[in-house]
Design a protein around this motif. Structure first.
Motif, mmCIF file in Angstrom:
data_model
loop_
_atom_site.group_PDB
_atom_site.id
_atom_site.type_symbol
_atom_site.label_atom_id
_atom_site.label_comp_id
_atom_site.label_asym_id
_atom_site.label_seq_id
_atom_site.Cartn_x
_atom_site.Cartn_y
_atom_site.Cartn_z
ATOM 1 N N ASP A 66 62.713 7.458 41.918
ATOM 2 C CA ASP A 66 61.443 8.177 41.830
ATOM 3 C C ASP A 66 61.696 9.680 41.677
ATOM 4 O OD1 ASP A 66 58.477 7.836 42.277
ATOM 5 O OD2 ASP A 66 58.872 9.276 43.878
ATOM 6 N N VAL A 67 60.925 10.314 40.797
ATOM 7 C CA VAL A 67 61.006 11.784 40.597
ATOM 8 C C VAL A 67 62.473 12.241 40.536
ATOM 9 C CG1 VAL A 67 59.960 13.981 41.279
ATOM 10 C CG2 VAL A 67 58.963 11.883 42.127
ATOM 11 N N HIS A 81 52.218 1.334 37.524
ATOM 12 C CA HIS A 81 51.265 1.535 38.603
ATOM 13 C C HIS A 81 50.644 2.927 38.596
ATOM 14 C CE1 HIS A 81 54.922 3.421 39.796
ATOM 15 N NE2 HIS A 81 54.363 3.930 40.872
ATOM 16 N N ASP A 82 51.002 3.766 37.630
ATOM 17 C CA ASP A 82 50.501 5.142 37.586
ATOM 18 C C ASP A 82 49.529 5.409 36.447
ATOM 19 O OD1 ASP A 82 51.978 6.025 39.803
ATOM 20 O OD2 ASP A 82 53.718 6.566 38.577
ATOM 21 N N VAL A 89 63.091 6.707 46.825
ATOM 22 C CA VAL A 89 62.187 7.867 46.747
ATOM 23 C C VAL A 89 62.883 9.063 47.398
ATOM 24 C CG1 VAL A 89 59.824 8.665 47.206
ATOM 25 C CG2 VAL A 89 60.290 6.216 46.983
ATOM 26 N N ARG A 116 44.675 6.237 40.696
ATOM 27 C CA ARG A 116 45.355 5.138 40.009
ATOM 28 C C ARG A 116 45.054 3.763 40.604
ATOM 29 N NH1 ARG A 116 50.711 8.311 41.421
ATOM 30 N NH2 ARG A 116 49.411 8.403 43.279
ATOM 31 N N ARG A 126 45.924 -1.035 40.234
ATOM 32 C CA ARG A 126 46.601 -1.578 41.414
ATOM 33 C C ARG A 126 45.744 -2.622 42.130
ATOM 34 N NH1 ARG A 126 48.962 4.162 43.904
ATOM 35 N NH2 ARG A 126 50.165 4.726 42.056
ATOM 36 N N PHE A 129 54.067 16.786 46.149
ATOM 37 C CA PHE A 129 52.997 15.790 45.988
ATOM 38 C C PHE A 129 52.001 15.977 47.145
ATOM 39 C CE2 PHE A 129 56.505 14.489 43.418
ATOM 40 C CZ PHE A 129 55.913 13.996 42.273
ATOM 41 N N PHE A 189 49.372 16.433 42.936
ATOM 42 C CA PHE A 189 48.098 15.733 43.160
ATOM 43 C C PHE A 189 46.927 16.708 43.297
ATOM 44 C CE2 PHE A 189 50.641 12.134 45.293
ATOM 45 C CZ PHE A 189 50.785 11.490 44.075
ATOM 46 N N TYR A 239 54.844 5.484 48.362
ATOM 47 C CA TYR A 239 55.817 6.504 47.920
ATOM 48 C C TYR A 239 55.907 7.628 48.954
ATOM 49 C CZ TYR A 239 56.565 4.073 43.565
ATOM 50 O OH TYR A 239 56.920 3.122 42.641
ATOM 51 N N HIS A 284 61.145 13.249 48.422
ATOM 52 C CA HIS A 284 60.361 13.557 49.625
ATOM 53 C C HIS A 284 60.405 12.363 50.564
ATOM 54 C CE1 HIS A 284 57.878 12.253 46.155
ATOM 55 N NE2 HIS A 284 57.565 11.264 46.991
ATOM 56 N N GLU A 302 63.277 7.812 36.883
ATOM 57 C CA GLU A 302 61.950 8.266 36.478
ATOM 58 C C GLU A 302 62.050 9.779 36.394
ATOM 59 O OE1 GLU A 302 57.350 8.751 37.884
ATOM 60 O OE2 GLU A 302 59.050 9.356 39.080
ATOM 61 N N GLN A 325 53.938 14.196 52.111
ATOM 62 C CA GLN A 325 55.216 13.929 51.435
ATOM 63 C C GLN A 325 56.072 15.205 51.357
ATOM 64 O OE1 GLN A 325 52.832 12.313 48.113
ATOM 65 N NE2 GLN A 325 54.310 10.644 48.016
ATOM 66 N N ARG A 335 65.419 1.946 41.061
ATOM 67 C CA ARG A 335 64.555 2.802 40.232
ATOM 68 C C ARG A 335 64.376 4.095 41.031
ATOM 69 N NH1 ARG A 335 59.418 5.418 41.204
ATOM 70 N NH2 ARG A 335 58.322 5.627 39.254
ATOM 71 N N ASP A 391 50.486 7.718 49.846
ATOM 72 C CA ASP A 391 50.668 7.661 48.394
ATOM 73 C C ASP A 391 51.185 6.278 48.004
ATOM 74 O OD1 ASP A 391 51.031 8.130 45.710
ATOM 75 O OD2 ASP A 391 52.857 9.329 45.958
#
Ligand code: NOJ
Length: 562
Positions: free
Chosen positions: A217-218, A337-338, A115, A437, A441, A181, A163, A78, A118, A277, A185, A215, A75
């Motif tokens: 994640d999730v 990036h998403d 992150v 995505r 990228r 995800f 996903f 991630y 996961h 996020e 993960q 930052r 991913d």
């Protein structure tokens, strides 16, 4: 090409060491696609260091690096194998230190991605979990459950991963693990003290290396509350309100985790910062942004909105109000990036029956990608004109502005990547529904020519289209009207104009025109429609579109001061 340090754009911010983040411009680097120093087709940390003069001349106050940790790239990074190391394809810890020093030397702060929801399935904990029996401490670090059916051959529940496809994967002994995800993960169990302690170690590890912020994640996913017996169906789970009691998302007790993190941030001087996020209802965002928690949370509302004056104003008012409640500052984002790049979202054909509004990312953007993502469908000039106007508006707002690499070049999404080159699991997991995505990228074009437009000495890990040449840094560097030079001028001016975190709306006499004034008189006027608009009196500082005799010629933003 201006790849040298321009003394005129040295940081002049008046924010203190403790408050730098409140109104910072933060540039997101997706390291694998930024600059490739070693020629393996994948961007790396030495590539970032080599571009520090570029970042300085751009005028951003901080960079946020998406994951650069060891990863199988299930991913895009991630899926982290080791939270306290650098992927050998991207460099070493020494390269990381050299990069931080180079950035700090020019006054640019560094934010890294954490992150925590996961790990990757190659993380040593997950390998240990697979090699350990049911009920073992190693399995308790993740979310394992017995399968259903006589021999546990069926998943514990019919849950769907983000996903696409099942959210539970069997490990061969009747047990299954949860992955919100990709199956690579596995979700961590945050009720486990060892998991919590290890992340505190990670936060200190990077803080000790000089990182200024994180930052997360999730951020809304860590705390989970699953019944010991039968699990609810996916239809039942999906129907539950996200009010702090949902079994999977945005549970109230997630904030106990962040209160512990805050204590780590406060061990440092200046205190480390964080931005969540968290895809939660807007009225629950403030909890993540509280000073006892992460301190700031992403607000993706403009990213999800139509290019429309009324929607923008409602969103801005609402989020400034939320920021005031939480004591934090708000964040503005148009691209990352998403999502489909904003120049492209704003270039899509109007929705049928609604010609006035530029379409949103979610629906039209994905529909365009699914239909082949042809550049021929786009009104590229209009998209860029709107994107430039939106960015200039964003940069005049109170709060921090998160910019995504390439948007300063006005880059459009690469919609037509051949399926054989695609990398994103969202594509492989959801054939025919999601193309993923990869289009935002694609490695950055630095030069007009060359096998990878200057991204590296050789090729690039995703194919770059021929039209990248005209959007390259080299092509835009010396063009005074380029998007790159608009960003440079705006970021530089913003540093000297930024003041208290307030604005006052001004009467414009038109529904498609927004104007506001900051306490120091800095005024921003945005025209969303095609009709020319006479600007208020004042000194014109900058405009995203031509201004003739005090008249903004259609879609655009202008900055003025008395
Ligand atoms: C959000 C990240 O931005 C995205 O790229 C990633 O796929 C998911 N979190 C899962 O980590």
């Amino acid at each position: 090409m201006t790849d040298v340090l321009d003394p005129a754009v040295q940081p002049t911010t008046t924010a203190t060491d403790e408050t730098w983040w409140r109104q910072a411009s933060v540039y997101q680097i997706y390291p694998r696609s930024f600059a490739d120093a070693d020629g393996d087709g994948i961007g790396d940390l030495r590539g970032v260091t080599a571009k520090v003069p570029y970042l300085t001349s751009l005028g951003v106050e901080a960079v946020w690096l998406s994951p650069f940790y060891p990863s199988a790239l299930a991913d895009g990074g991630y899926d982290v194998d080791d939270y306290r190391d650098v992927d050998p394809r991207l460099g070493t810890l020494d390269d990381f230190d050299a990069m931080v020093t180079a950035l700090h030397d020019t006054g640019i702060r560094v934010i890294v991605d954490v992150v925590p929801n996961h790990t990757s399935d190659r993380h040593e904990w997950f390998r240990e979990a697979l090699a350990s029996p049911k009920g073992s401490p190693a399995r308790d670090r993740y979310v394992f459950r017995d399968g259903t059916g006589p021999s546990g051959q069926d998943a514990p529940a019919d849950w769907i991963s983000i996903f696409g496809g099942p959210a539970w994967t069997a490990v061969g002994d009747g047990q299954w693990y949860l992955h919100s995800f990709a199956k690579e993960q596995p979700d961590l169990n945050w009720a486990n003290r060892e998991v919590r302690d290890d992340f505190l170690t990670t936060l200190r590890f990077w803080s000790d290396r000089g990182v200024d912020g994180f930052r997360i994640d999730v951020a809304h996913g860590l705390a989970k509350d699953l019944p010991a017996g039968d699990l609810p169906t996916w239809a039942e789970v999906s129907a539950l309100p996200k009010d702090g009691t949902h079994p999977l998302w945005d549970r109230d007790e997630v904030h106990e985790i962040y209160a512990e993190w805050r204590r780590v941030f406060e061990e440092y001087t200046p205190a480390r910062t964080a931005v969540a996020e968290a895809w939660v209802p807007a009225d629950r965002r403030a909890r993540y942004a509280s000073a006892e928690g992460l301190g700031q949370a992403f607000n993706f509302d403009l990213l999800e909105a139509d290019f429309d004056a009324g929607s923008f104003r409602t969103i801005i008012e609402f989020n400034l109000g939320l920021a005031e409640q939480s004591g934090s500052s708000t964040t503005w984002v148009f691209s990352n990036h998403d999502v489909v790049r904003h120049a492209t979202r704003y270039a899509l054909p109007p929705r049928s029956g609604d010609a006035e509004h530029a379409p949103t990312t979610e629906k039209q953007g994905s529909a365009w990608l699914l239909a082949g993502g042809s550049q021929d469908d786009l009104d590229r000039d209009l998209g860029l004109r709107r994107a430039r106007a939106a960015t200039l508006l964003e940069l005049a707002l109170p709060g921090s502005a998160y910019l995504y690499q390439g948007e300063e070049l006005g880059l459009h999404e690469v919609g037509d990547i051949p399926d054989s080159d695609r990398q994103d699991p969202a594509y492989f997991r959801n054939p025919g529904v999601d193309v993923g995505r990869d289009g935002c990228r694609v490695p950055i074009p630095w030069t007009r020519e060359g096998s990878s437009f200057g991204f590296g000495p050789d090729g690039a890990h995703l194919p770059q289209p021929a039209w990248f040449a005209d959007s390259s840094v080299e092509a835009e560097d010396t063009d005074p009207d380029s998007t790159l030079n608009l960003y440079r001028a705006a970021l530089r001016l913003r540093r000297t104009l930024q003041s208290e975190e307030h604005l006052e709306w001004l009467e414009t006499g038109r529904d498609d025109v927004l104007a506001f004034r900051r306490p120091n008189g800095w005024t921003s006027v945005t025209v969303f429609g095609d009709e020319p608009y006479r600007l208020p009196r004042g000194e014109l500082l900058l405009a995203s579109a031509p201004v003739a005799d005090g008249v903004l010629t259609g879609v655009g933003t202008a900055w003025l001061r008395p």
